[in-house]
Design a protein around this motif. Structure first.
Motif, PDB file in Angstrom:
ATOM      1  N   PHE A  90       0.834  -1.195   0.000  1.00 56.09           N
ATOM      2  CA  PHE A  90       0.000   0.000   0.000  1.00 56.09           C
ATOM      3  C   PHE A  90       0.872   1.250   0.000  1.00 56.09           C
ATOM      4  CE2 PHE A  90      -4.178  -1.759   0.638  1.00 56.09           C
ATOM      5  CZ  PHE A  90      -3.932  -2.978   1.239  1.00 56.09           C
ATOM      6  N   ARG A  94       0.451  11.519   3.693  1.00 59.42           N
ATOM      7  CA  ARG A  94      -0.048  12.303   4.814  1.00 59.42           C
ATOM      8  C   ARG A  94       0.089  13.764   4.417  1.00 59.42           C
ATOM      9  NH1 ARG A  94       2.486  12.688  10.927  1.00 59.42           N
ATOM     10  NH2 ARG A  94       1.378  14.580  11.497  1.00 59.42           N
ATOM     11  N   LEU A 105      -3.547   9.103   7.324  1.00 64.78           N
ATOM     12  CA  LEU A 105      -2.993   8.656   6.061  1.00 64.78           C
ATOM     13  C   LEU A 105      -4.120   8.450   5.053  1.00 64.78           C
ATOM     14  CD1 LEU A 105      -0.439   5.986   7.353  1.00 64.78           C
ATOM     15  CD2 LEU A 105       0.055   8.309   6.565  1.00 64.78           C
ATOM     16  N   PHE A 107      -4.717   6.247   1.707  1.00 63.80           N
ATOM     17  CA  PHE A 107      -4.130   5.059   1.104  1.00 63.80           C
ATOM     18  C   PHE A 107      -4.575   4.855  -0.332  1.00 63.80           C
ATOM     19  CE2 PHE A 107      -1.999   2.860   4.546  1.00 63.80           C
ATOM     20  CZ  PHE A 107      -2.572   3.390   5.685  1.00 63.80           C
ATOM     21  N   LYS A 109      -5.331   1.794  -3.262  1.00 63.88           N
ATOM     22  CA  LYS A 109      -6.140   0.580  -3.177  1.00 63.88           C
ATOM     23  C   LYS A 109      -5.304  -0.675  -2.965  1.00 63.88           C
ATOM     24  CE  LYS A 109     -10.283   2.321  -3.944  1.00 63.88           C
ATOM     25  NZ  LYS A 109     -11.315   2.304  -2.880  1.00 63.88           N
TER      26      LYS A 109
ATOM     27  N   TYR B  35      -8.685   3.007  11.516  1.00 73.99           N
ATOM     28  CA  TYR B  35      -8.977   2.847  10.094  1.00 73.99           C
ATOM     29  C   TYR B  35      -9.849   1.595   9.920  1.00 73.99           C
ATOM     30  CZ  TYR B  35      -4.960   5.958   9.222  1.00 73.99           C
ATOM     31  OH  TYR B  35      -4.080   7.016   9.198  1.00 73.99           O
ATOM     32  N   GLN B 102       3.117   6.009  10.961  1.00 73.45           N
ATOM     33  CA  GLN B 102       2.205   5.410  11.926  1.00 73.45           C
ATOM     34  C   GLN B 102       2.513   3.920  12.022  1.00 73.45           C
ATOM     35  OE1 GLN B 102      -1.808   6.495  10.719  1.00 73.45           O
ATOM     36  NE2 GLN B 102      -1.195   8.631  10.459  1.00 73.45           N
TER      37      GLN B 102
END
Lengths: 117, 113
Positions: A90, A94, A105, A107, A109, B35, B102
């Motif tokens: 991935f 940010r 974040l 992302f 796909k 998330y 992170q």
């Protein structure tokens, strides 16, 4: 709106061959850039990051990526892959603004890398 | 050192029930994120805590979702009246002050039947 595009959903490659996983982003502000790897049934592991400085960054497991600001790209490369590199990768950004969700974040796909013997 | 931990690792619940998911961040990390990862939507941001500031809830998909962070450490994500579309892997991440990256936990796989 900000977005991250990973151009290939799946990349099959033979063991010991080179690989490049492509990532492009769209943002009106400066960004930090990351690649994460996810092995089956596991969380995300940081491979490498670009925060500032040299545009070529090296990460774990022999991976590297190059930040190209003019092309808004951050492609991931490895010169020789192993079976153990089979995973999902991935790309993430940010945003460096000071309003809204500046901490989270965004992302892509994901790209599934499949290394075959 | 210890990484981010999440519990339970798997949760199966019936539609309409409430669920609580727990996250223990890395000690000393000031920022905590939730998330959601699902097949159709990929990885989506839900909520973000930074120190003692008010959380950024801009990613929560509906008012059935809420989260709290007690004592600047452990966080709980609560989903009320679960729906089948809530089925996903819920990932927690933490970050030290000023860092860009992170660190993610292993996730909680939620299945709503």
């Amino acid at each position: 709106a900000q977005s991250v595009t990973q151009l290939d959903s799946q990349v099959p490659v033979f063991e010991e061959a080179p690989v490049e996983l492509r990532c492009n982003y769209s943002s009106s502000v400066s960004v930090y850039l990351f690649w994460y790897v996810q092995y089956p049934n596991q969380g995300l592991q940081l491979l490498l990051k670009y925060l500032s400085g040299s545009t070529l960054v090296k990460g774990i497991n022999g991976f590297e990526a190059e930040f190209n600001k003019s092309q808004t790209s951050f492609h991931l490369r490895k010169p020789s892959v192993h079976i153990s590199d089979t995973a999902e990768y991935f790309c993430a950004v940010r945003l460096l603004n000071y309003g809204g969700s500046q901490g989270n974040l965004i992302f892509g796909k994901g790209t599934k890398l499949s290394v075959k013997p | 050192g210890a990484g981010v931990s999440q519990s339970p690792s798997n949760k199966v619940t019936e539609k309409g029930k409430d669920v609580e998911l727990r996250c223990d961040p890395i000690s000393g990390h000031t920022a905590l994120y939730w998330y959601r990862q699902s097949l159709g939507q990929g990885l989506e941001f839900l909520i973000y805590f930074q120190g003692n500031s008010a959380p950024d809830k801009s990613g929560l998909p509906s008012d059935r979702f809420s989260a709290e962070r007690t004592g600047g450490s452990v966080s709980t994500l609560t989903i009320q009246r679960t729906q089948q579309e809530d089925s996903a892997v819920y990932l927690c991440a933490s970050s030290p002050q000023g860092a860009g990256e992170q660190y993610f936990g292993p996730g909680t796989r939620l299945t709503v039947t």
